[in-house]
Design a protein around this motif. Structure first.
Motif, PDB file in Angstrom:
ATOM      1  N   GLY A 179       0.353  -1.341  -0.284  1.00 10.19           N
ATOM      2  CA  GLY A 179      -0.230  -0.103  -0.259  1.00 10.19           C
ATOM      3  C   GLY A 179       0.809   1.128  -0.021  1.00 10.19           C
ATOM      4  O   GLY A 179       2.274   0.811  -0.636  1.00 10.19           O
ATOM      5  N   VAL A 180       0.138   2.550  -0.126  1.00  8.19           N
ATOM      6  CA  VAL A 180       1.246   3.999   0.377  1.00  8.19           C
ATOM      7  C   VAL A 180       1.153   4.490   1.303  1.00  8.19           C
ATOM      8  O   VAL A 180       2.190   4.533   1.871  1.00  8.19           O
ATOM      9  N   LEU A 181       0.275   4.606   2.463  1.00  2.00           N
ATOM     10  CA  LEU A 181      -0.110   5.100   3.685  1.00  2.00           C
ATOM     11  C   LEU A 181       0.561   3.544   4.918  1.00  2.00           C
ATOM     12  O   LEU A 181       0.078   3.925   5.254  1.00  2.00           O
TER      13      LEU A 181
ATOM     14  N   HIS B 251      -7.851  -5.236  -1.046  1.00  3.02           N
ATOM     15  CA  HIS B 251      -6.912  -4.069  -1.143  1.00  3.02           C
ATOM     16  C   HIS B 251      -6.017  -4.161  -1.618  1.00  3.02           C
ATOM     17  O   HIS B 251      -4.782  -5.435  -1.454  1.00  3.02           O
TER      18      HIS B 251
ATOM     19  N   HIS C 246      -3.079  -2.533  -5.197  1.00  2.00           N
ATOM     20  CA  HIS C 246      -2.373  -1.582  -6.424  1.00  2.00           C
ATOM     21  C   HIS C 246      -2.098  -2.545  -7.663  1.00  2.00           C
ATOM     22  O   HIS C 246      -2.257  -1.528  -7.939  1.00  2.00           O
TER      23      HIS C 246
ATOM     24  N   HIS D 128      -8.519  -0.467  -4.352  1.00  2.00           N
ATOM     25  CA  HIS D 128      -7.466   1.084  -5.728  1.00  2.00           C
ATOM     26  C   HIS D 128      -7.807   0.661  -7.237  1.00  2.00           C
ATOM     27  O   HIS D 128      -7.629   1.392  -7.413  1.00  2.00           O
TER      28      HIS D 128
ATOM     29  N   ASP E  85     -10.998   4.877  -5.415  1.00  2.00           N
ATOM     30  CA  ASP E  85     -10.571   6.416  -4.409  1.00  2.00           C
ATOM     31  C   ASP E  85      -9.499   7.103  -5.703  1.00  2.00           C
ATOM     32  O   ASP E  85      -8.189   7.822  -4.964  1.00  2.00           O
TER      33      ASP E  85
ATOM     34  N   ASN F 237      -8.266  11.105  -3.463  1.00  2.00           N
ATOM     35  CA  ASN F 237      -8.043  11.533  -2.675  1.00  2.00           C
ATOM     36  C   ASN F 237      -6.025  11.320  -2.474  1.00  2.00           C
ATOM     37  O   ASN F 237      -5.728  12.287  -1.706  1.00  2.00           O
TER      38      ASN F 237
ATOM     39  N   GLU G  13       3.010   7.714  -3.008  1.00  2.00           N
ATOM     40  CA  GLU G  13       1.926   8.062  -3.679  1.00  2.00           C
ATOM     41  C   GLU G  13       2.060   9.064  -5.082  1.00  2.00           C
ATOM     42  O   GLU G  13       1.864   8.151  -5.830  1.00  2.00           O
TER      43      GLU G  13
ATOM     44  N   VAL H  22       1.538   6.707  -7.556  1.00  2.00           N
ATOM     45  CA  VAL H  22      -0.263   5.245  -7.690  1.00  2.00           C
ATOM     46  C   VAL H  22      -0.750   6.303  -8.041  1.00  2.00           C
ATOM     47  O   VAL H  22      -1.942   6.214  -9.442  1.00  2.00           O
ATOM     48  N   GLY H  23      -0.228   7.939  -7.375  1.00  5.76           N
ATOM     49  CA  GLY H  23      -1.952   8.437  -7.724  1.00  5.76           C
ATOM     50  C   GLY H  23      -2.240   8.789  -9.542  1.00  5.76           C
ATOM     51  O   GLY H  23      -3.367   8.820  -9.866  1.00  5.76           O
TER      52      GLY H  23
ATOM     53  N   GLN I 226      -3.327   5.163 -11.447  1.00  3.29           N
ATOM     54  CA  GLN I 226      -4.569   4.752 -10.722  1.00  3.29           C
ATOM     55  C   GLN I 226      -5.705   5.645 -11.682  1.00  3.29           C
ATOM     56  O   GLN I 226      -6.822   4.996 -11.969  1.00  3.29           O
TER      57      GLN I 226
ATOM     58  N   VAL J 213      -8.454   9.516   4.495  1.00  8.24           N
ATOM     59  CA  VAL J 213      -7.648   9.662   4.110  1.00  8.24           C
ATOM     60  C   VAL J 213      -7.288  11.154   3.981  1.00  8.24           C
ATOM     61  O   VAL J 213      -6.622  11.502   4.352  1.00  8.24           O
TER      62      VAL J 213
END
Ligand code: ARG
Length: 414
Positions: free
Chosen positions: A199-201, A234, A236, A254, A276, A279, A300, A303-304, A307, A329
């Motif tokens: 994951g990212v966070l 979850h 990605h 995601h 998502d 965010n 991030e 991914v951003g 995605q 988030v």
């Protein structure tokens, strides 16, 4: 007397009929206690009904967010949130976020991961009417492997949380995972959520690599199914996504790095995509200030954008889409902001609304209860000013909220 009457009649200027995808004019919606008993043009309004005049507004079914973490949001003290707070801190503030979410027009949420069964307590308090909030389907503990997105990484191995192991949601191997699923369900899970990949966070190195084997994922899904629960993953990374689909999850959360094969598999299996895609903006502009380590911001960055491009590909490929924002988030109550992005990346406004209503209801297994203004469904109804099919951002400004036949907000009163 009006106070004793359980009948309500909404006079609606326009209704978005999410089933047919059309706009109906001048409708009357009849509600008895918590149920929609009729809808139509020119319906007779019983003399004892309380009339709610929304004749200058556009009425929609209550919105549904399939990916929230309603029990928390960042306070601005990254390490403090992890090390100085207890589940009790989160438990006492969760009701604030629940109320903000409901006030934003989200009458149902699928909450996909919370500490210490706070989500169960919140769901129950909402259901019993003690607290204002959306109907919740809750996942309880996020199930992850050792060192995964669901674990706590990047800190000394001598740190200990002194919690029973099962209460971390960290489990490895088929037997332990089956037991974790049972444990979550025993203490209140409506749905099972696991981390198929990184994951990212979180502070593990990768952002996309698988974090369970296919066999482990299959065991989770199969066990959940045995108890009548759906599973969401979850995921990605491309391989994590494909393994989760092959394992039989109901939805991929995601879905950042989709390829043609993943899209094909999702279509074949009827897997929902819950992406998502709002965010990233919030994380990129606020998370440095909120004290998040650079490592997370770098993830991030990876991914951003991809995605959002993946989302557009999935839309083109005909994948089923349900609305889910990862609220928590970003600040709770801003759930409506993602409509804009879903339209920007390929959905028509009506499709975006359907993602947050009938499609979401289908994913939750609650199609008979919520997701449209239909005879027999629960009276979850919202209203806005203007036509969301012309401007979907109007859904960020919900003016009227009814849940279960009860009005929680009405800024349209004349
Ligand atoms: N909970 C997710 C994670 O940590 C949030 C991802 C947010 N970024 C995004 N582009 N959607 O992996």
């Amino acid at each position: 007397v009006a106070a004793q009457s359980k009948l309500k009649a909404i006079k609606a200027g326009k209704v978005i009929d999410v089933v047919s995808g059309t706009v109906l004019n001048q409708q009357v919606i009849l509600i008895d206690s918590n149920t929609i008993v009729n809808i139509g043009a020119g319906l007779a309004i019983p003399a004892n009904a309380e009339v709610i005049d929304l004749s200058n507004a556009t009425v929609l079914p209550g919105l549904i967010d399939c990916h929230t973490h309603i029990t928390s949001q960042p306070s601005g003290d990254y390490y403090g949130d992890i090390f100085r707070k207890t589940p009790m801190d989160y438990a006492v503030t969760a009701h604030i976020y629940a109320k903000r979410t409901l006030q934003a027009g989200f009458t149902t949420c699928r909450d996909v991961g919370a500490a210490a069964f706070i989500d169960v307590a919140l769901r129950n308090a909402i259901n019993s009417g003690e607290i204002e909030g959306p109907r919740l389907q809750v996942a309880t503990l996020f199930i992850g492997s050792t060192g995964s997105h669901g674990d706590l990484n990047g800190f000394s191995p001598f740190l200990s949380f002194q919690l029973p192991k099962e209460m971390m949601g960290v489990a490895d191997g088929i037997d332990a995972l089956r037991k974790q699923v049972r444990y979550n369900i025993k203490y209140g899970a409506d749905v099972i959520k696991f981390g198929a990949g990184a994951g990212v966070l979180s502070e593990e190195e990768s952002v996309g690599a698988p974090q369970f084997s296919l066999e482990e994922m299959k065991a989770i899904v199969e066990e959940a199914k045995m108890w009548g629960r759906k599973t969401c993953a979850h995921a990605h990374g491309t391989d994590a996504i494909k393994q989760a689909i092959r394992a039989g999850v109901a939805s991929v959360e995601h879905g950042s790095f989709l390829d043609a094969e993943a899209i094909q598999l999702m279509k074949q299996q009827g897997t929902y995509l819950v992406a998502d895609i709002y965010n990233d903006d919030y994380i990129m502009s606020e998370y440095k200030r909120l004290g998040y380590p650079q490592k997370i911001l770098d993830k991030e960055q990876l991914v951003g954008r991809t995605q959002r491009e993946s989302f557009a590909k999935a839309v083109k490929g005909g994948v089923k889409i349900a609305y889910g924002t990862d609220a928590g988030v970003y600040p709770h109550g801003w759930n409506g902001k993602q409509f804009y992005y879903m339209v920007k990346y390929g959905l028509t406004p009506i499709q975006a609304i359907q993602a947050a209503t009938i499609n979401a209801a289908d994913l939750l297994g609650w199609k008979e209860r919520v997701g449209s203004i239909t005879k027999g469904k629960w009276a979850d109804i919202i209203a806005i000013e203007g036509n969301p099919l012309d401007d979907v951002t109007l859904l960020e400004k919900v003016k009227f909220v009814m849940k279960d036949g009860k009005v929680y907000k009405n800024e349209l009163k004349k």
